[in-house]
Design a protein around this motif. Structure first.
Motif, PDB file in Angstrom:
ATOM      1  N   ASP A 168       0.878  -1.206  -0.044  1.00 10.15           N
ATOM      2  CA  ASP A 168      -0.107   0.071  -0.149  1.00 10.15           C
ATOM      3  C   ASP A 168       0.907   1.286  -0.054  1.00 10.15           C
ATOM      4  O   ASP A 168       1.918   1.409   0.663  1.00 10.15           O
ATOM      5  N   ASP A 169       0.402   2.098  -0.881  1.00 10.87           N
ATOM      6  CA  ASP A 169       1.305   3.649  -0.895  1.00 10.87           C
ATOM      7  C   ASP A 169       0.670   4.512  -0.019  1.00 10.87           C
ATOM      8  O   ASP A 169      -0.628   5.017   0.091  1.00 10.87           O
ATOM      9  N   ASP A 170       1.515   4.475   1.214  1.00 11.46           N
ATOM     10  CA  ASP A 170       0.707   5.517   2.356  1.00 11.46           C
ATOM     11  C   ASP A 170       0.774   7.017   1.709  1.00 11.46           C
ATOM     12  O   ASP A 170       0.379   7.938   2.821  1.00 11.46           O
ATOM     13  N   HIS A 171       1.259   7.396   0.795  1.00 11.11           N
ATOM     14  CA  HIS A 171       1.191   8.735   0.311  1.00 11.11           C
ATOM     15  C   HIS A 171       0.490   8.792  -0.885  1.00 11.11           C
ATOM     16  O   HIS A 171       0.623   9.862  -1.507  1.00 11.11           O
ATOM     17  N   PHE A 172      -0.576   7.835  -1.144  1.00  7.81           N
ATOM     18  CA  PHE A 172      -1.242   7.980  -2.027  1.00  7.81           C
ATOM     19  C   PHE A 172      -2.130   9.214  -2.204  1.00  7.81           C
ATOM     20  O   PHE A 172      -2.863   9.531  -1.279  1.00  7.81           O
ATOM     21  N   ASP A 173      -1.914   9.598  -3.343  1.00  9.05           N
ATOM     22  CA  ASP A 173      -2.840  10.928  -3.800  1.00  9.05           C
ATOM     23  C   ASP A 173      -3.378  10.787  -5.212  1.00  9.05           C
ATOM     24  O   ASP A 173      -2.619  10.694  -5.886  1.00  9.05           O
ATOM     25  N   ILE A 174      -4.729  10.626  -5.243  1.00  5.86           N
ATOM     26  CA  ILE A 174      -5.465  10.678  -6.606  1.00  5.86           C
ATOM     27  C   ILE A 174      -5.150  11.565  -7.349  1.00  5.86           C
ATOM     28  O   ILE A 174      -5.049  11.488  -8.756  1.00  5.86           O
ATOM     29  N   ARG A 175      -4.889  12.963  -7.089  1.00  8.00           N
ATOM     30  CA  ARG A 175      -4.319  14.072  -8.046  1.00  8.00           C
ATOM     31  C   ARG A 175      -3.112  13.741  -8.828  1.00  8.00           C
ATOM     32  O   ARG A 175      -2.948  14.264  -9.774  1.00  8.00           O
ATOM     33  N   GLN A 176      -2.123  12.838  -8.257  1.00  5.52           N
ATOM     34  CA  GLN A 176      -1.062  12.367  -8.940  1.00  5.52           C
ATOM     35  C   GLN A 176      -1.390  11.479 -10.054  1.00  5.52           C
ATOM     36  O   GLN A 176      -0.625  11.113 -10.960  1.00  5.52           O
ATOM     37  N   HIS A 177      -2.595  10.796 -10.055  1.00  5.56           N
ATOM     38  CA  HIS A 177      -2.851   9.654 -11.065  1.00  5.56           C
ATOM     39  C   HIS A 177      -4.096  10.292 -11.979  1.00  5.56           C
ATOM     40  O   HIS A 177      -3.985   9.604 -13.159  1.00  5.56           O
ATOM     41  N   VAL A 178      -4.831  11.089 -11.477  1.00  7.52           N
ATOM     42  CA  VAL A 178      -5.968  11.615 -12.384  1.00  7.52           C
ATOM     43  C   VAL A 178      -5.701  13.049 -12.650  1.00  7.52           C
ATOM     44  O   VAL A 178      -5.828  13.983 -11.804  1.00  7.52           O
ATOM     45  N   ARG A 179      -5.199  13.427 -13.942  1.00 10.36           N
ATOM     46  CA  ARG A 179      -4.805  14.662 -14.217  1.00 10.36           C
ATOM     47  C   ARG A 179      -5.641  15.306 -15.583  1.00 10.36           C
ATOM     48  O   ARG A 179      -6.235  14.701 -16.009  1.00 10.36           O
ATOM     49  N   LEU A 180      -5.334  16.567 -15.368  1.00 16.22           N
ATOM     50  CA  LEU A 180      -6.201  17.267 -16.700  1.00 16.22           C
ATOM     51  C   LEU A 180      -4.816  18.199 -17.461  1.00 16.22           C
ATOM     52  O   LEU A 180      -3.971  18.667 -17.048  1.00 16.22           O
ATOM     53  N   ALA A 181      -5.293  17.939 -18.837  1.00 13.95           N
ATOM     54  CA  ALA A 181      -4.380  18.654 -19.549  1.00 13.95           C
ATOM     55  C   ALA A 181      -5.371  19.501 -20.679  1.00 13.95           C
ATOM     56  O   ALA A 181      -6.613  19.119 -20.695  1.00 13.95           O
ATOM     57  N   ALA A 182      -4.766  20.476 -21.602  1.00 15.49           N
ATOM     58  CA  ALA A 182      -5.659  20.936 -22.301  1.00 15.49           C
ATOM     59  C   ALA A 182      -5.107  21.267 -23.824  1.00 15.49           C
ATOM     60  O   ALA A 182      -3.806  21.533 -23.794  1.00 15.49           O
ATOM     61  N   LEU A 183      -5.938  21.248 -24.783  1.00 15.77           N
ATOM     62  CA  LEU A 183      -5.346  21.655 -26.143  1.00 15.77           C
ATOM     63  C   LEU A 183      -6.003  22.989 -26.397  1.00 15.77           C
ATOM     64  O   LEU A 183      -6.936  23.460 -25.878  1.00 15.77           O
ATOM     65  N   PRO A 184      -5.106  23.774 -27.280  1.00 14.83           N
ATOM     66  CA  PRO A 184      -5.577  25.167 -27.549  1.00 14.83           C
ATOM     67  C   PRO A 184      -7.015  25.005 -28.365  1.00 14.83           C
ATOM     68  O   PRO A 184      -6.739  24.454 -29.536  1.00 14.83           O
ATOM     69  N   SER A 185      -7.944  25.287 -27.927  1.00 18.99           N
ATOM     70  CA  SER A 185      -9.295  24.683 -28.452  1.00 18.99           C
ATOM     71  C   SER A 185      -9.689  25.705 -29.806  1.00 18.99           C
ATOM     72  O   SER A 185      -9.209  26.746 -29.856  1.00 18.99           O
TER      73      SER A 185
END
Length: 467
Positions: free
Chosen positions: A80-97
Motif C-alpha cells: 500500500d502506498d501510504d502517500h497515495f494521492d489521487i491527484r497524482q494519477h488523475v490529471r487534466l491537460a488542455a489543447l488550444p481549442s
C-alpha cells in the motif's frame, strides 16, 4: 499474511523497461464532452477524481506501489502506498481549442513516451479538454506489470459505466497497511524460495491421479513447445526490426465490426483470422512502398493469448501465453491471404502452440530473479518475430464516464528494443479500433500503414460481398 508478489512474467516487464522502451500499455479514448463541464465552462476535474476514487476498492493494486527485495533475492511485491494521492494519477491537460486530431495525437505520443514513476502506483489518467467538436479525450497509462489486455478491459469496465446517469458513492474508507521492513521481506522471500520447489513437486504429483501418465503429459507439452519453431526459428529481418529510440508516433484505424463479421461468414475463419488478414494486407502495402516486398516474404507476428478464466476477472497482473502467427505479406490476393492465415492459426491451435508458450513462461517462475533479468534484457534482441499484434474483445454496448458517452477507444501496446511497431486492436460498440504505436524516427510513413490497413479490410469486405 502472504505477500502480493509479482509473478515472473509481471516482473519481466520491469526488467524490460528502459528510457527508450517504457513498458506500459495505454489507450486513447474520446468522449462526448458536455457533461464534463460546469455551466460556467470549467472542467469538473474534482468530480472525475471523486468518481475514480469511489471505484478503487474494487481494484486494490491501483493504490499499491512496488517494493523491491534486498539483494534482488526475489520478485518485488505490491505494498500500500501510504502517500497515495489521487491527484497524482488523475490529471487534466488542455489543447488550444479547438484541438484537432493531430494535436491530440501529439500530446498522446509525448505522454506515452515518458516512464511511469515507480515510487508511486503505476498508472495515470490524463483527461484532455479543448478537443474539437466539444469532446473530451482520456489518455491512459498502466504498467504492463500491473495488467494484461484482458485485465485492462476489466479495469475500464470498473471505472466506466453502462448508463449515463450513475450516482457516485462515497469512497470506501481505506487505511494503508504497513509495508514490511527490508530485512523481514528478505528473510520471508528466502524462505519462500526454499519451500516453493518442494510445493511444486507435491502439486505435480497430486495432479491428475487418474489421468494419462506423467511421461505422456510431458511429451504432449514438448510437442507443443516444438511447434514454436515451425516454419523456421528466426523471423525475416525487415525495417520493422530496427533499434528504437525514445520518440513515438501513434496511428488510429477504425473498421466496422459488421463488415469483419460479413467476411468471416462468407470467407471462413474466425474474427481474429480476419483481423490478422487485414493487418497482413496493410503491412504488405507498407513494405511495398518501402521496396521490401517479395513474393515469398512471410512475417511473424507474436499474438498474445489470454489464459485468464472467469474466476480471475479483476485479478490484475498478466495471465498470458501466445502464438507465433505467419503473416503472408508476399501473397498478392487478399482472399488467399485470409485463407493462409486461417490455415496457419488452425494448425497452431491443433498443435496447441499456446500451451507450449505457456509451459515455457511457467518455467520462468523457477528462475532466479537475476537470471530472469538477464533473460528479459536479452528479449530486446529477440529474432523470433517482427511485431506484436494483440486483439482484445471489448464491450459492444456504450460506456460512459461522468455521463459522457465513449465514442472511440484505441489501445496501445509498448515497443521493445528491436520491435519498432506494435499493433493493438480493441472491439467496442460495433467497431474495431486499431492502435498503431511506432518509433517516430523510423516511421515517417506511418500513415501508409494506416491507409493500407483500412484498404485491406475494405478489399476483404468487397470480396465477401461479391461472393
Amino acid at each position: 499474511m502472504p505477500y502480493d508478489r509479482l509473478s515472473a512474467l509481471d516482473a519481466s516487464f520491469l526488467h524490460l523497461e528502459r528510457l527508450e522502451t517504457p513498458m506500459h500499455v495505454g489507450a486513447l479514448t474520446v468522449f462526448e464532452g458536455e457533461s464534463f463541464f460546469t455551466p460556467g465552462g470549467r472542467f469538473r476535474i474534482g468530480a472525475v477524481r471523486d468518481l475514480v476514487a469511489s471505484r478503487l476498492d474494487r481494484i486494490p493494486r491501483f493504490r499499491k506501489r512496488l517494493q523491491t527485495v534486498p539483494l534482488d533475492a526475489g520478485h518485488p511485491i505490491w505494498v500500500d502506498d501510504d502517500h497515495f494521492d489521487i491527484r497524482q494519477h488523475v490529471r487534466l491537460a488542455a489543447l488550444p481549442s479547438p484541438g484537432d486530431r493531430a494535436q491530440l495525437l501529439t500530446l498522446f505520443e509525448r505522454l506515452q513516451a515518458q516512464l511511469l514513476d515507480r515510487a508511486r502506483p503505476l498508472w495515470e489518467m490524463w483527461f484532455v479538454e479543448g478537443v474539437e467538436d466539444g469532446h473530451v479525450a482520456l489518455i491512459q497509462k498502466i504498467h504492463h506489470s500491473l495488467v494484461d489486455g484482458v485485465s485492462g478491459v476489466d479495469v475500464a469496465t470498473v471505472l466506466l459505466d453502462v448508463a449515463p446517469d450513475v450516482a457516485v458513492p462515497d469512497p470506501v474508507p481505506w487505511e494503508p497497511a504497513a509495508a514490511p521492513s527490508p530485512g523481514r521481506l528478505l528473510l520471508d522471500t528466502l524462505k519462500e524460495q526454499v519451500e516453493r520447489p518442494a510445493a511444486a513437486v507435491l502439486r505435480r504429483g497430486a495432479a491428475e491421479p487418474d489421468g494419462p501418465p506423467a511421461s505422456d503429459r510431458l511429451a504432449h507439452v514438448a510437442r507443443s513447445i516444438a511447434s514454436l519453431a515451425g516454419g523456421g526459428v528466426a523471423a525475416p529481418r525487415t525495417s520493422l526490426n530496427r533499434t528504437v529510440g525514445r520518440s513515438r508516433r501513434f496511428g488510429c484505424v477504425r473498421v466496422p465490426l459488421d463488415e469483419v463479421k460479413t467476411v468471416r461468414r462468407t470467407l471462413g475463419g474466425t474474427v481474429n483470422d480476419v483481423i490478422l488478414a487485414g493487418v497482413t494486407g496493410g503491412l504488405a502495402r507498407l513494405l511495398g512502398a518501402r521496396g521490401e516486398l517479395t513474393p515469398d516474404l512471410t512475417l511473424k507476428a507474436f499474438c498474445p493469448v489470454s489464459v485468464r478464466d472467469d474466476a480471475q476477472r479483476l485479478q490484475l497482473g498478466n495471465r498470458l501465453s501466445g502464438m507465433l502467427v505467419p503473416l503472408p505479406v508476399g501473397e498478392p490476393d487478399a482472399g488467399c491471404q485470409l485463407e493462409l492465415v486461417r490455415a496457419a492459426t488452425e494448425d497452431l491451435k491443433d498443435r496447441e502452440q499456446a500451451l507450449g508458450a505457456s509451459a515455457l513462461l511457467n518455467l520462468t517462475e523457477l528462475a532466479a530473479p537475476t537470471l530472469l533479468g538477464l533473460g528479459a534484457r536479452a528479449a530486446h534482441h529477440q529474432p523470433f518475430f517482427n511485431l506484436i499484434c494483440t486483439n482484445v474483445p471489448g464491450p459492444q454496448v456504450p460506456l460512459y464516464c461522468l455521463g459522457g458517452r465513449m465514442l472511440e477507444a484505441y489501445p496501445m501496446v509498448p515497443l521493445s528494443k528491436n520491435l519498432s511497431l506494435g499493433v493493438a486492436i480493441l472491439s467496442y460498440c460495433g467497431y474495431l479500433h486499431v492502435g498503431l504505436l511506432a518509433d517516430r524516427d523510423l516511421w515517417p510513413d506511418l500513415e501508409v500503414l494506416e491507409a493500407g490497413i483500412d484498404e485491406a479490410f475494405s478489399e476483404l469486405h468487397k470480396i465477401a460481398v461479391e461472393r
